[in-house]
Design a protein around this motif. Structure first.
Motif, PDB file in Angstrom:
ATOM      1  N   ALA A  17      15.652   0.401 -15.777  1.00 55.16           N
ATOM      2  CA  ALA A  17      15.226   0.187 -17.167  1.00 55.16           C
ATOM      3  C   ALA A  17      14.199   1.228 -17.602  1.00 55.16           C
ATOM      4  O   ALA A  17      13.776   1.230 -18.749  1.00 55.16           O
ATOM      5  CB  ALA A  17      14.662  -1.224 -17.334  1.00 55.16           C
ATOM      6  N   LEU A  18      13.794   2.125 -16.692  1.00 56.94           N
ATOM      7  CA  LEU A  18      12.820   3.160 -17.058  1.00 56.94           C
ATOM      8  C   LEU A  18      13.512   4.281 -17.833  1.00 56.94           C
ATOM      9  O   LEU A  18      14.730   4.380 -17.852  1.00 56.94           O
ATOM     10  CB  LEU A  18      12.181   3.739 -15.794  1.00 56.94           C
ATOM     11  N   SER A  19      12.689   5.154 -18.442  1.00 55.49           N
ATOM     12  CA  SER A  19      13.276   6.316 -19.119  1.00 55.49           C
ATOM     13  C   SER A  19      13.781   7.304 -18.070  1.00 55.49           C
ATOM     14  O   SER A  19      13.425   7.209 -16.898  1.00 55.49           O
ATOM     15  CB  SER A  19      12.217   6.988 -19.980  1.00 55.49           C
ATOM     16  N   GLY A  20      14.611   8.251 -18.512  1.00 53.85           N
ATOM     17  CA  GLY A  20      15.191   9.203 -17.574  1.00 53.85           C
ATOM     18  C   GLY A  20      14.150   9.927 -16.747  1.00 53.85           C
ATOM     19  O   GLY A  20      14.272  10.042 -15.527  1.00 53.85           O
ATOM     20  N   GLY A  21      13.096  10.420 -17.417  1.00 54.45           N
ATOM     21  CA  GLY A  21      12.055  11.154 -16.703  1.00 54.45           C
ATOM     22  C   GLY A  21      11.325  10.266 -15.709  1.00 54.45           C
ATOM     23  O   GLY A  21      11.040  10.680 -14.582  1.00 54.45           O
ATOM     24  N   GLN A  22      11.036   9.026 -16.138  1.00 54.35           N
ATOM     25  CA  GLN A  22      10.378   8.084 -15.221  1.00 54.35           C
ATOM     26  C   GLN A  22      11.281   7.767 -14.041  1.00 54.35           C
ATOM     27  O   GLN A  22      10.825   7.681 -12.902  1.00 54.35           O
ATOM     28  CB  GLN A  22      10.025   6.799 -15.976  1.00 54.35           C
TER      29      GLN A  22
ATOM     30  N   GLU B 269       0.830  -1.196   0.000  1.00 54.97           N
ATOM     31  CA  GLU B 269       0.000   0.000   0.000  1.00 54.97           C
ATOM     32  C   GLU B 269       0.870   1.253   0.000  1.00 54.97           C
ATOM     33  O   GLU B 269       0.627   2.200  -0.742  1.00 54.97           O
ATOM     34  CB  GLU B 269      -0.872  -0.035   1.257  1.00 54.97           C
ATOM     35  N   LEU B 270       1.882   1.208   0.886  1.00 55.71           N
ATOM     36  CA  LEU B 270       2.776   2.361   0.996  1.00 55.71           C
ATOM     37  C   LEU B 270       3.474   2.634  -0.341  1.00 55.71           C
ATOM     38  O   LEU B 270       3.563   3.780  -0.790  1.00 55.71           O
ATOM     39  CB  LEU B 270       3.806   2.060   2.085  1.00 55.71           C
ATOM     40  N   VAL B 271       3.925   1.556  -0.991  1.00 54.66           N
ATOM     41  CA  VAL B 271       4.612   1.710  -2.272  1.00 54.66           C
ATOM     42  C   VAL B 271       3.655   2.306  -3.303  1.00 54.66           C
ATOM     43  O   VAL B 271       3.996   3.247  -4.031  1.00 54.66           O
ATOM     44  CB  VAL B 271       5.172   0.351  -2.754  1.00 54.66           C
ATOM     45  N   GLU B 272       2.432   1.769  -3.326  1.00 55.40           N
ATOM     46  CA  GLU B 272       1.472   2.276  -4.307  1.00 55.40           C
ATOM     47  C   GLU B 272       1.184   3.757  -4.074  1.00 55.40           C
ATOM     48  O   GLU B 272       1.181   4.568  -5.010  1.00 55.40           O
ATOM     49  CB  GLU B 272       0.171   1.464  -4.240  1.00 55.40           C
ATOM     50  N   THR B 273       0.963   4.130  -2.810  1.00 50.65           N
ATOM     51  CA  THR B 273       0.671   5.526  -2.492  1.00 50.65           C
ATOM     52  C   THR B 273       1.801   6.440  -2.958  1.00 50.65           C
ATOM     53  O   THR B 273       1.559   7.467  -3.599  1.00 50.65           O
ATOM     54  CB  THR B 273       0.488   5.702  -0.975  1.00 50.65           C
ATOM     55  N   ALA B 274       3.044   6.027  -2.635  1.00 49.74           N
ATOM     56  CA  ALA B 274       4.183   6.869  -3.006  1.00 49.74           C
ATOM     57  C   ALA B 274       4.264   7.010  -4.523  1.00 49.74           C
ATOM     58  O   ALA B 274       4.485   8.110  -5.039  1.00 49.74           O
ATOM     59  CB  ALA B 274       5.470   6.271  -2.449  1.00 49.74           C
ATOM     60  N   LEU B 275       4.066   5.892  -5.233  1.00 48.56           N
ATOM     61  CA  LEU B 275       4.152   5.948  -6.699  1.00 48.56           C
ATOM     62  C   LEU B 275       3.019   6.791  -7.273  1.00 48.56           C
ATOM     63  O   LEU B 275       3.195   7.525  -8.243  1.00 48.56           O
ATOM     64  CB  LEU B 275       4.130   4.532  -7.287  1.00 48.56           C
ATOM     65  N   ARG B 276       1.834   6.693  -6.662  1.00 46.98           N
ATOM     66  CA  ARG B 276       0.712   7.512  -7.128  1.00 46.98           C
ATOM     67  C   ARG B 276       1.001   8.991  -6.933  1.00 46.98           C
ATOM     68  O   ARG B 276       0.766   9.809  -7.818  1.00 46.98           O
ATOM     69  CB  ARG B 276      -0.559   7.166  -6.339  1.00 46.98           C
ATOM     70  N   ARG B 277       1.527   9.314  -5.736  1.00 53.25           N
ATOM     71  CA  ARG B 277       1.784  10.731  -5.462  1.00 53.25           C
ATOM     72  C   ARG B 277       2.872  11.268  -6.362  1.00 53.25           C
ATOM     73  O   ARG B 277       2.921  12.467  -6.639  1.00 53.25           O
ATOM     74  CB  ARG B 277       2.169  10.924  -4.001  1.00 53.25           C
ATOM     75  N   ALA B 278       3.770  10.406  -6.807  1.00 53.83           N
ATOM     76  CA  ALA B 278       4.815  10.854  -7.732  1.00 53.83           C
ATOM     77  C   ALA B 278       4.343  10.748  -9.178  1.00 53.83           C
ATOM     78  O   ALA B 278       5.146  10.795 -10.104  1.00 53.83           O
ATOM     79  CB  ALA B 278       6.084  10.032  -7.522  1.00 53.83           C
ATOM     80  N   SER B 279       3.028  10.565  -9.348  1.00 54.00           N
ATOM     81  CA  SER B 279       2.368  10.360 -10.642  1.00 54.00           C
ATOM     82  C   SER B 279       3.163   9.494 -11.619  1.00 54.00           C
ATOM     83  O   SER B 279       3.419   9.874 -12.749  1.00 54.00           O
ATOM     84  CB  SER B 279       1.952  11.678 -11.310  1.00 54.00           C
ATOM     85  N   ILE B 280       3.519   8.324 -11.140  1.00 57.23           N
ATOM     86  CA  ILE B 280       4.181   7.383 -12.038  1.00 57.23           C
ATOM     87  C   ILE B 280       3.518   6.014 -11.923  1.00 57.23           C
ATOM     88  O   ILE B 280       3.837   5.075 -12.650  1.00 57.23           O
ATOM     89  CB  ILE B 280       5.699   7.309 -11.720  1.00 57.23           C
ATOM     90  N   TRP B 281       2.524   5.930 -11.027  1.00 55.65           N
ATOM     91  CA  TRP B 281       1.859   4.661 -10.766  1.00 55.65           C
ATOM     92  C   TRP B 281       1.313   4.021 -12.043  1.00 55.65           C
ATOM     93  O   TRP B 281       1.548   2.854 -12.317  1.00 55.65           O
ATOM     94  CB  TRP B 281       0.747   4.865  -9.735  1.00 55.65           C
ATOM     95  N   LYS B 282       0.612   4.817 -12.834  1.00 54.49           N
ATOM     96  CA  LYS B 282      -0.024   4.261 -14.040  1.00 54.49           C
ATOM     97  C   LYS B 282       1.005   3.633 -14.969  1.00 54.49           C
ATOM     98  O   LYS B 282       0.757   2.615 -15.595  1.00 54.49           O
ATOM     99  CB  LYS B 282      -0.778   5.363 -14.782  1.00 54.49           C
ATOM    100  N   GLU B 283       2.172   4.272 -15.041  1.00 53.17           N
ATOM    101  CA  GLU B 283       3.165   3.779 -15.988  1.00 53.17           C
ATOM    102  C   GLU B 283       3.877   2.515 -15.514  1.00 53.17           C
ATOM    103  O   GLU B 283       4.397   1.752 -16.321  1.00 53.17           O
ATOM    104  CB  GLU B 283       4.219   4.870 -16.255  1.00 53.17           C
ATOM    105  N   VAL B 284       3.925   2.325 -14.216  1.00 48.75           N
ATOM    106  CA  VAL B 284       4.742   1.205 -13.728  1.00 48.75           C
ATOM    107  C   VAL B 284       3.954   0.118 -13.009  1.00 48.75           C
ATOM    108  O   VAL B 284       4.528  -0.892 -12.614  1.00 48.75           O
ATOM    109  CB  VAL B 284       5.862   1.689 -12.771  1.00 48.75           C
ATOM    110  N   LYS B 285       2.632   0.299 -12.853  1.00 54.16           N
ATOM    111  CA  LYS B 285       1.918  -0.634 -11.976  1.00 54.16           C
ATOM    112  C   LYS B 285       1.975  -2.077 -12.461  1.00 54.16           C
ATOM    113  O   LYS B 285       1.880  -3.005 -11.655  1.00 54.16           O
ATOM    114  CB  LYS B 285       0.473  -0.193 -11.771  1.00 54.16           C
ATOM    115  N   ASP B 286       2.190  -2.279 -13.754  1.00 52.49           N
ATOM    116  CA  ASP B 286       2.258  -3.653 -14.266  1.00 52.49           C
ATOM    117  C   ASP B 286       3.668  -4.225 -14.269  1.00 52.49           C
ATOM    118  O   ASP B 286       3.879  -5.370 -14.651  1.00 52.49           O
ATOM    119  CB  ASP B 286       1.712  -3.709 -15.697  1.00 52.49           C
ATOM    120  N   LYS B 287       4.633  -3.389 -13.920  1.00 52.59           N
ATOM    121  CA  LYS B 287       6.016  -3.915 -13.965  1.00 52.59           C
ATOM    122  C   LYS B 287       6.789  -3.509 -12.715  1.00 52.59           C
ATOM    123  O   LYS B 287       7.955  -3.130 -12.797  1.00 52.59           O
ATOM    124  CB  LYS B 287       6.730  -3.444 -15.227  1.00 52.59           C
TER     125      LYS B 287
END
Ligand SMILES: Nc1ncnc2c1ncn2[C@@H]1O[C@H](COP(=O)(O)OP(=O)(O)OP(=O)(O)O)[C@@H](O)[C@H]1O
Ligand SMILES: [Mg+2]
Lengths: 253, 396
Positions: free
Chosen positions: A149-154, A124-142
């Motif tokens: 392996a992510l792009s620089g901005g990610q 939950e904590l990980v998901e919240t942090a990723l959501r607040r950093a608005s990257i959750w959608k891009e990484v939730k499946d990986k």
């Protein structure tokens, strides 16, 4: 008025024999974005690194003066640097995720500070942090693929997620967008705008436009001195000092 | 300005000349390089072909089919078990095992059995047509006659791997040296790797950069360049004379080699730690990790391939070392494999050295075979280092 979060009083800093900061007095307000600007080598990074005591690691680095966080001196002998760094997080110029999975990157700090067990609490904590950093959608499946392996901005947003996972009060950012392209930069700026609702953000930037766009207050440094500090609108439209105006308009620096 | 009088920048005679000279120098250098490479390869190929050619016969042992008389008298005098004229044909090492065998199998007494038994090393060498076999012409005729009758064959020489050193070459093998090498190397590994890695971590990640640590650093670098025989003297002084470790034991040798390997492991580990980008450390410190956590969770895993490679190469070097072991008494005649690390032991390179000094022709091929075994082990160790590096790198 804004409440003061970080209060720096007559801060002097030496690297060995050379003095890099000559007595800085400045107050950073809570839940606002402050931009530190100035020509290369003027001491912006140095000041920033004083705030979470990253300078402690540099041999021969010595400071005088006081830095108060919520009124407490962070250089007092009884202060635990580890605890301090959970209150004051830092995002670096070059994205530096750990060469571990995305999940591990975010879970690392909460785990070593005992903020969550490893079960669903942590998920939950990980998901919240990723959501607040608005990257959750891009990484939730990986989540279990390497963060590197992510792009620089990610990667940079992952680093921000990693920093806010321990719920700091203050986030320091040292040129967080200088290694990124305009689109990734825009995303980070948006994110910073979002984050200032909860966090006090102090960022170094070399882009005047960026400072003008996202900061509430701006501090202009020159050769280890604070030249001018005020509301961003004022600094960019009616600077008091000639030096500031020259720098902002690109006449030197 | 008028450019037409000026020569074209790219095709003036002088420039053409220079270009030619440059190209010639390039191609000359190319050929130097190829020649050097070719020479190196030729040496290597020659070395391997030579060693393998010499070593292969050692993996075969000649056997002879003879009548063995299982008589009461053989219990006390094994020579009674074969016809008089065959006494120099049958392996004495094998004959010597007869009395014990007879005592265990008394039911055999009175039998006369035609069977294959190992041949004496001189016969073996004669059959392999090696110069200097040392077989007297009287016996040569007997052996020739036996060969005619099909009473001579060659089988795989299992004894080379299962028995220790012996003064009778047909019975000499590398087993006790291999066991000694394993014991010695285990001790070296258990001592040198943890101490070396911890020292390097301390110097790289924890210590402040001051006079004291710099002196230590310089000394460690110097230690790696010291002739290895001096480590033998050091080991003799510290471990044997002072600490009372038994001479010739795997413990004494292992500790001595650990002294020698330590600087190599320290240097390799420090290089591996230095190659971990400092941004990783900053990230961890920035999140409030302690020094120990930063090192243990982030820096060490990234440095692991380098540390493993360095350690394995250091250990491989220790495995091939003879000089320091000479001083602590491990270059010795050790027929029986040691049961523990305090018993007298020898190691593979020392066994090679001992056999190389023997005069009997049969030791020559055994020397080559032992070299081949040692090389195989060393190459496998280096291969393991490469594999581990690849394997760990593949993680991300
Ligand atoms: N680790 C260090 N050791 C010695 N001197 C240093 C160190 N870090 C910075 N300095 C010096 O301190 C001064 C301020 O450096 P700092 O990195 O804070 O500048 P900056 O404003 O962040 O510059 P930039 O915009 O190029 O990042 C410079 O003169 C620099 O040479
Ligand atoms: Mg900087």
């Amino acid at each position: 008025m804004n409440t003061s979060k970080v209060n720096i009083k007559d801060l002097k800093l030496w690297y060995g024999e050379s003095e890099a900061l000559h007595g800085i007095d400045i107050e950073f307000s809570e839940k606002r974005v402050t931009a530190l600007i100035g020509p290369s080598g003027c001491g912006k990074s140095t000041l920033l690194r004083c705030l979470n005591r990253m300078n402690d690691r540099i041999p021969g680095c010595r400071i005088e003066g006081q830095i108060l966080l919520d009124g407490d001196d962070i250089y007092a002998p009884e202060v635990d640097v580890v605890q301090l760094r959970t209150h004051v997080g830092m995002v670096f110029q070059k994205p530096n995720p750990f060469p571990k999975s995305i999940y591990e990157n975010v879970a690392y700090a909460p785990r070593i500070h005992g903020l969550a067990g490893s079960g669903s609490d942590m998920d939950e904590l990980v998901e919240t942090a990723l959501r607040r950093a608005s990257i959750w959608k891009e990484v939730k499946d990986k989540l279990h693929t390497p963060g590197t392996a992510l792009s620089g901005g990610q990667q940079q947003r992952l680093c921000i997620a990693r920093t806010i996972a321990v719920q700091p009060n203050v986030i320091l950012m040292d040129e967080p967008c200088s290694a990124l392209d305009p689109i990734a930069t825009a995303k980070i700026e948006e994110l910073i705008d979002e984050l200032k609702r909860e966090f006090t953000i102090i960022m170094v930037t070399h882009s005047m436009q960026q400072a003008a766009r996202i900061s509430d207050q701006t501090a202009f440094f020159y050769m280890g001195d604070l030249i001018e500090f005020g509301e961003t609108g004022t600094i960019f439209t009616q600077p008091e000092k000639q030096q500031t105006e020259d720098y902002i308009t690109g006449r030197f620096g | 300005m008028n450019n037409s009088t000026q020569p074209n920048n790219f095709i003036s005679d002088e420039k053409k000349l220079r270009q030619k000279r440059r190209e010639r120098a390039d191609s000359r250098f190319h050929w130097y390089g190829l020649t050097a490479l070719g020479l190196a390869l030729a040496f290597l190929v020659f070395f391997f072909v030579d060693i393998i050619g010499q070593a292969v016969p050692a993996f075969y042992q000649t056997e002879v089919k003879v009548n063995i008389h299982y008589v009461e008298a053989a219990k006390t005098n094994y020579n009674k078990a074969v016809d008089h004229k065959l006494r120099r044909v049958v392996s004495r090492a094998w004959l010597r095992t007869l009395p014990v065998y007879l005592k265990r199998h008394p039911e055999l007494i009175g039998n006369n059995i035609k069977q294959w038994v190992p041949a004496d090393s001189r016969v073996d060498q004669y059959i392999k047509q090696h110069n200097g076999h040392g077989l007297k012409s009287k016996y040569q005729r007997i052996v020739d006659a036996m060969a005619e009758e099909g009473r001579i064959r060659q089988v795989f020489n299992i004894r080379f791997f299962t028995s220790g050193d012996s003064k009778l070459p047909e019975n000499a093998g590398i087993f006790s040296a291999a066991v000694g090498s394993i014991f010695t190397l285990l001790i070296t590994m258990l001592i040198a790797v943890p101490i070396g890695v911890m020292t390097a971590i301390y110097l790289e990640e924890f210590s402040e950069d001051n006079h004291f640590t710099r002196i230590i650093e310089v000394n460690i670098n110097n230690l790696a360049a010291i002739p290895s025989i001096l480590y033998g003297l050091l080991g003799l002084a510290i471990f044997i004379n002072f600490a009372g470790v038994p001479r010739s034991s795997a413990l004494a040798g292992g500790l001595t080699l650990a002294l020698m390997t330590l600087p190599i492991i320290i240097i390799a580990t420090r290089a591996a730690l230095q190659s971990v980008p400092s941004s990783i450390r900053e990230a961890a410190f920035g999140l409030g990790a302690s020094r120990w956590q930063t090192t243990w969770h982030h820096v060490l895993p990234l440095a692991m391939p380098g540390i493993l490679t360095g350690s394995i190469i250091g250990l491989a070097q220790a495995m091939g070392e003879t000089a320091p072991l000479l001083i602590v008494g491990m270059v010795a005649y050790v027929p029986d494999a040691p049961d523990n690390i305090l018993e007298a032991a020898t190691v593979l390179p020392a066994q090679i050295y001992t056999w190389a000094g023997e005069s009997l022709r049969a030791y020559e091929e055994r020397t080559a075979a032992a070299i081949l075994v040692l090389l195989t082990v060393l190459l496998s160790l280096n291969g393991l280092a490469v594999y581990l590096r690849k394997h760990f790198e593949r993680r991300w």
